[in-house]
Design an enzyme around this catalytic site. Sequence first.
Site, PDB file in Angstrom:
ATOM      1  N   TYR A  70       0.830  -1.214   0.000  1.00  0.00           N
ATOM      2  CA  TYR A  70       0.000   0.000   0.000  1.00  0.00           C
ATOM      3  C   TYR A  70       0.860   1.257   0.000  1.00  0.00           C
ATOM      4  O   TYR A  70       0.610   2.209  -0.745  1.00  0.00           O
ATOM      5  CB  TYR A  70      -0.902  -0.046   1.231  1.00  0.00           C
ATOM      6  CG  TYR A  70      -1.882   1.095   1.361  1.00  0.00           C
ATOM      7  CD1 TYR A  70      -3.018   1.161   0.556  1.00  0.00           C
ATOM      8  CD2 TYR A  70      -1.692   2.085   2.326  1.00  0.00           C
ATOM      9  CE1 TYR A  70      -3.934   2.197   0.703  1.00  0.00           C
ATOM     10  CE2 TYR A  70      -2.600   3.117   2.478  1.00  0.00           C
ATOM     11  CZ  TYR A  70      -3.717   3.168   1.666  1.00  0.00           C
ATOM     12  OH  TYR A  70      -4.620   4.199   1.822  1.00  0.00           O
ATOM     13  N   LYS A  95       0.946   4.027  -2.960  1.00  0.00           N
ATOM     14  CA  LYS A  95       0.492   5.391  -2.680  1.00  0.00           C
ATOM     15  C   LYS A  95       1.592   6.426  -2.923  1.00  0.00           C
ATOM     16  O   LYS A  95       1.311   7.561  -3.318  1.00  0.00           O
ATOM     17  CB  LYS A  95      -0.022   5.482  -1.240  1.00  0.00           C
ATOM     18  CG  LYS A  95      -1.386   4.830  -1.042  1.00  0.00           C
ATOM     19  CD  LYS A  95      -2.424   5.377  -2.007  1.00  0.00           C
ATOM     20  CE  LYS A  95      -3.835   4.985  -1.639  1.00  0.00           C
ATOM     21  NZ  LYS A  95      -4.831   5.462  -2.625  1.00  0.00           N
TER      22      LYS A  95
END
Length: 301
Positions: free
Chosen positions: A162, A166
């Site tokens: 993640y 991101k």
Amino acid sequence: MSDFVKDKVVVVTGAGAGIGRDFALQFAANGAKVVVNDLGRNAETGEFAAERVVAEIKEAGGQAVASTDSVADWDSAQKIVQAALDTFGRIDCVVNNAGIVRDRMFFNMSLDEWKAVVDVHLNGSFFVARAAAPHFKAQNGGSFVHMTSTSGLIGNIGQANYSAAKMGVVGLSKSIALDMAKFNVRSNCIAPWAWTAMTASIPSETPEQKARVEILKRMESRKIAPLAVYLASDQAAKVSGQIFGVRANEIYFFNQIRMIRSLHRDGGWTPEAIAEQVMPAFESSFFPNVPSMALTPWDPV
């Protein structure tokens, strides 16, 4: 109903629930025509979440259409943008909000867990943005709003997939802002703090994790949408390549990576010279290796 983004056509991905739903509802309430994209559906009724949000928008007097294609596939992403063109005849903004989490400590993370998150967050943001880009270019205008996270900007435990995705979204947004500036196309990021179905899956086994979850539960997702609406509007014409954050009633502005120290040595460097001169000079400027919550404390009153 406000006219802040009147008649703009906006695609919101991952808009069947949580932050995305709030985006869709507020865009519609401010005069936009919304493509509500989400592939999720109710396990009992089979109803697509996107269709339910479209019904809410229409009941309130707004205009919307559902899209149930995946952002994580190139051809499906093209269909998401085509839904805007087929229904409303144009596209003015893409909000890349779709996301999933597959949290796992890095040393235990599987290939599937890595790929699933990167495919949705990073590849999905690229696919949908790229599908809209030729239309923005042709009409000499448009806006991208991408969701990033402090997990990428600062770092977090158990979120290598993640966090990497991101932070990749930030680089994507910056490159879009640079590449498309001459066509009056803008690209910005928002790092949201909110309790949603996605954050509800965050592990909460240790006391620290449990405390983090309890804080997140007090952050309302609807508070993030006004910034996205602003960034899509003509009022934001001079805002591009930036990173913002929203947490309850606060709006953050993040700095970006820049060189802060340098050391020059005639003839170049040896490993020994780096150890003796460079690192001692730089050490006072080193950044702490701590998770994002340690640097973004919140004590609501």
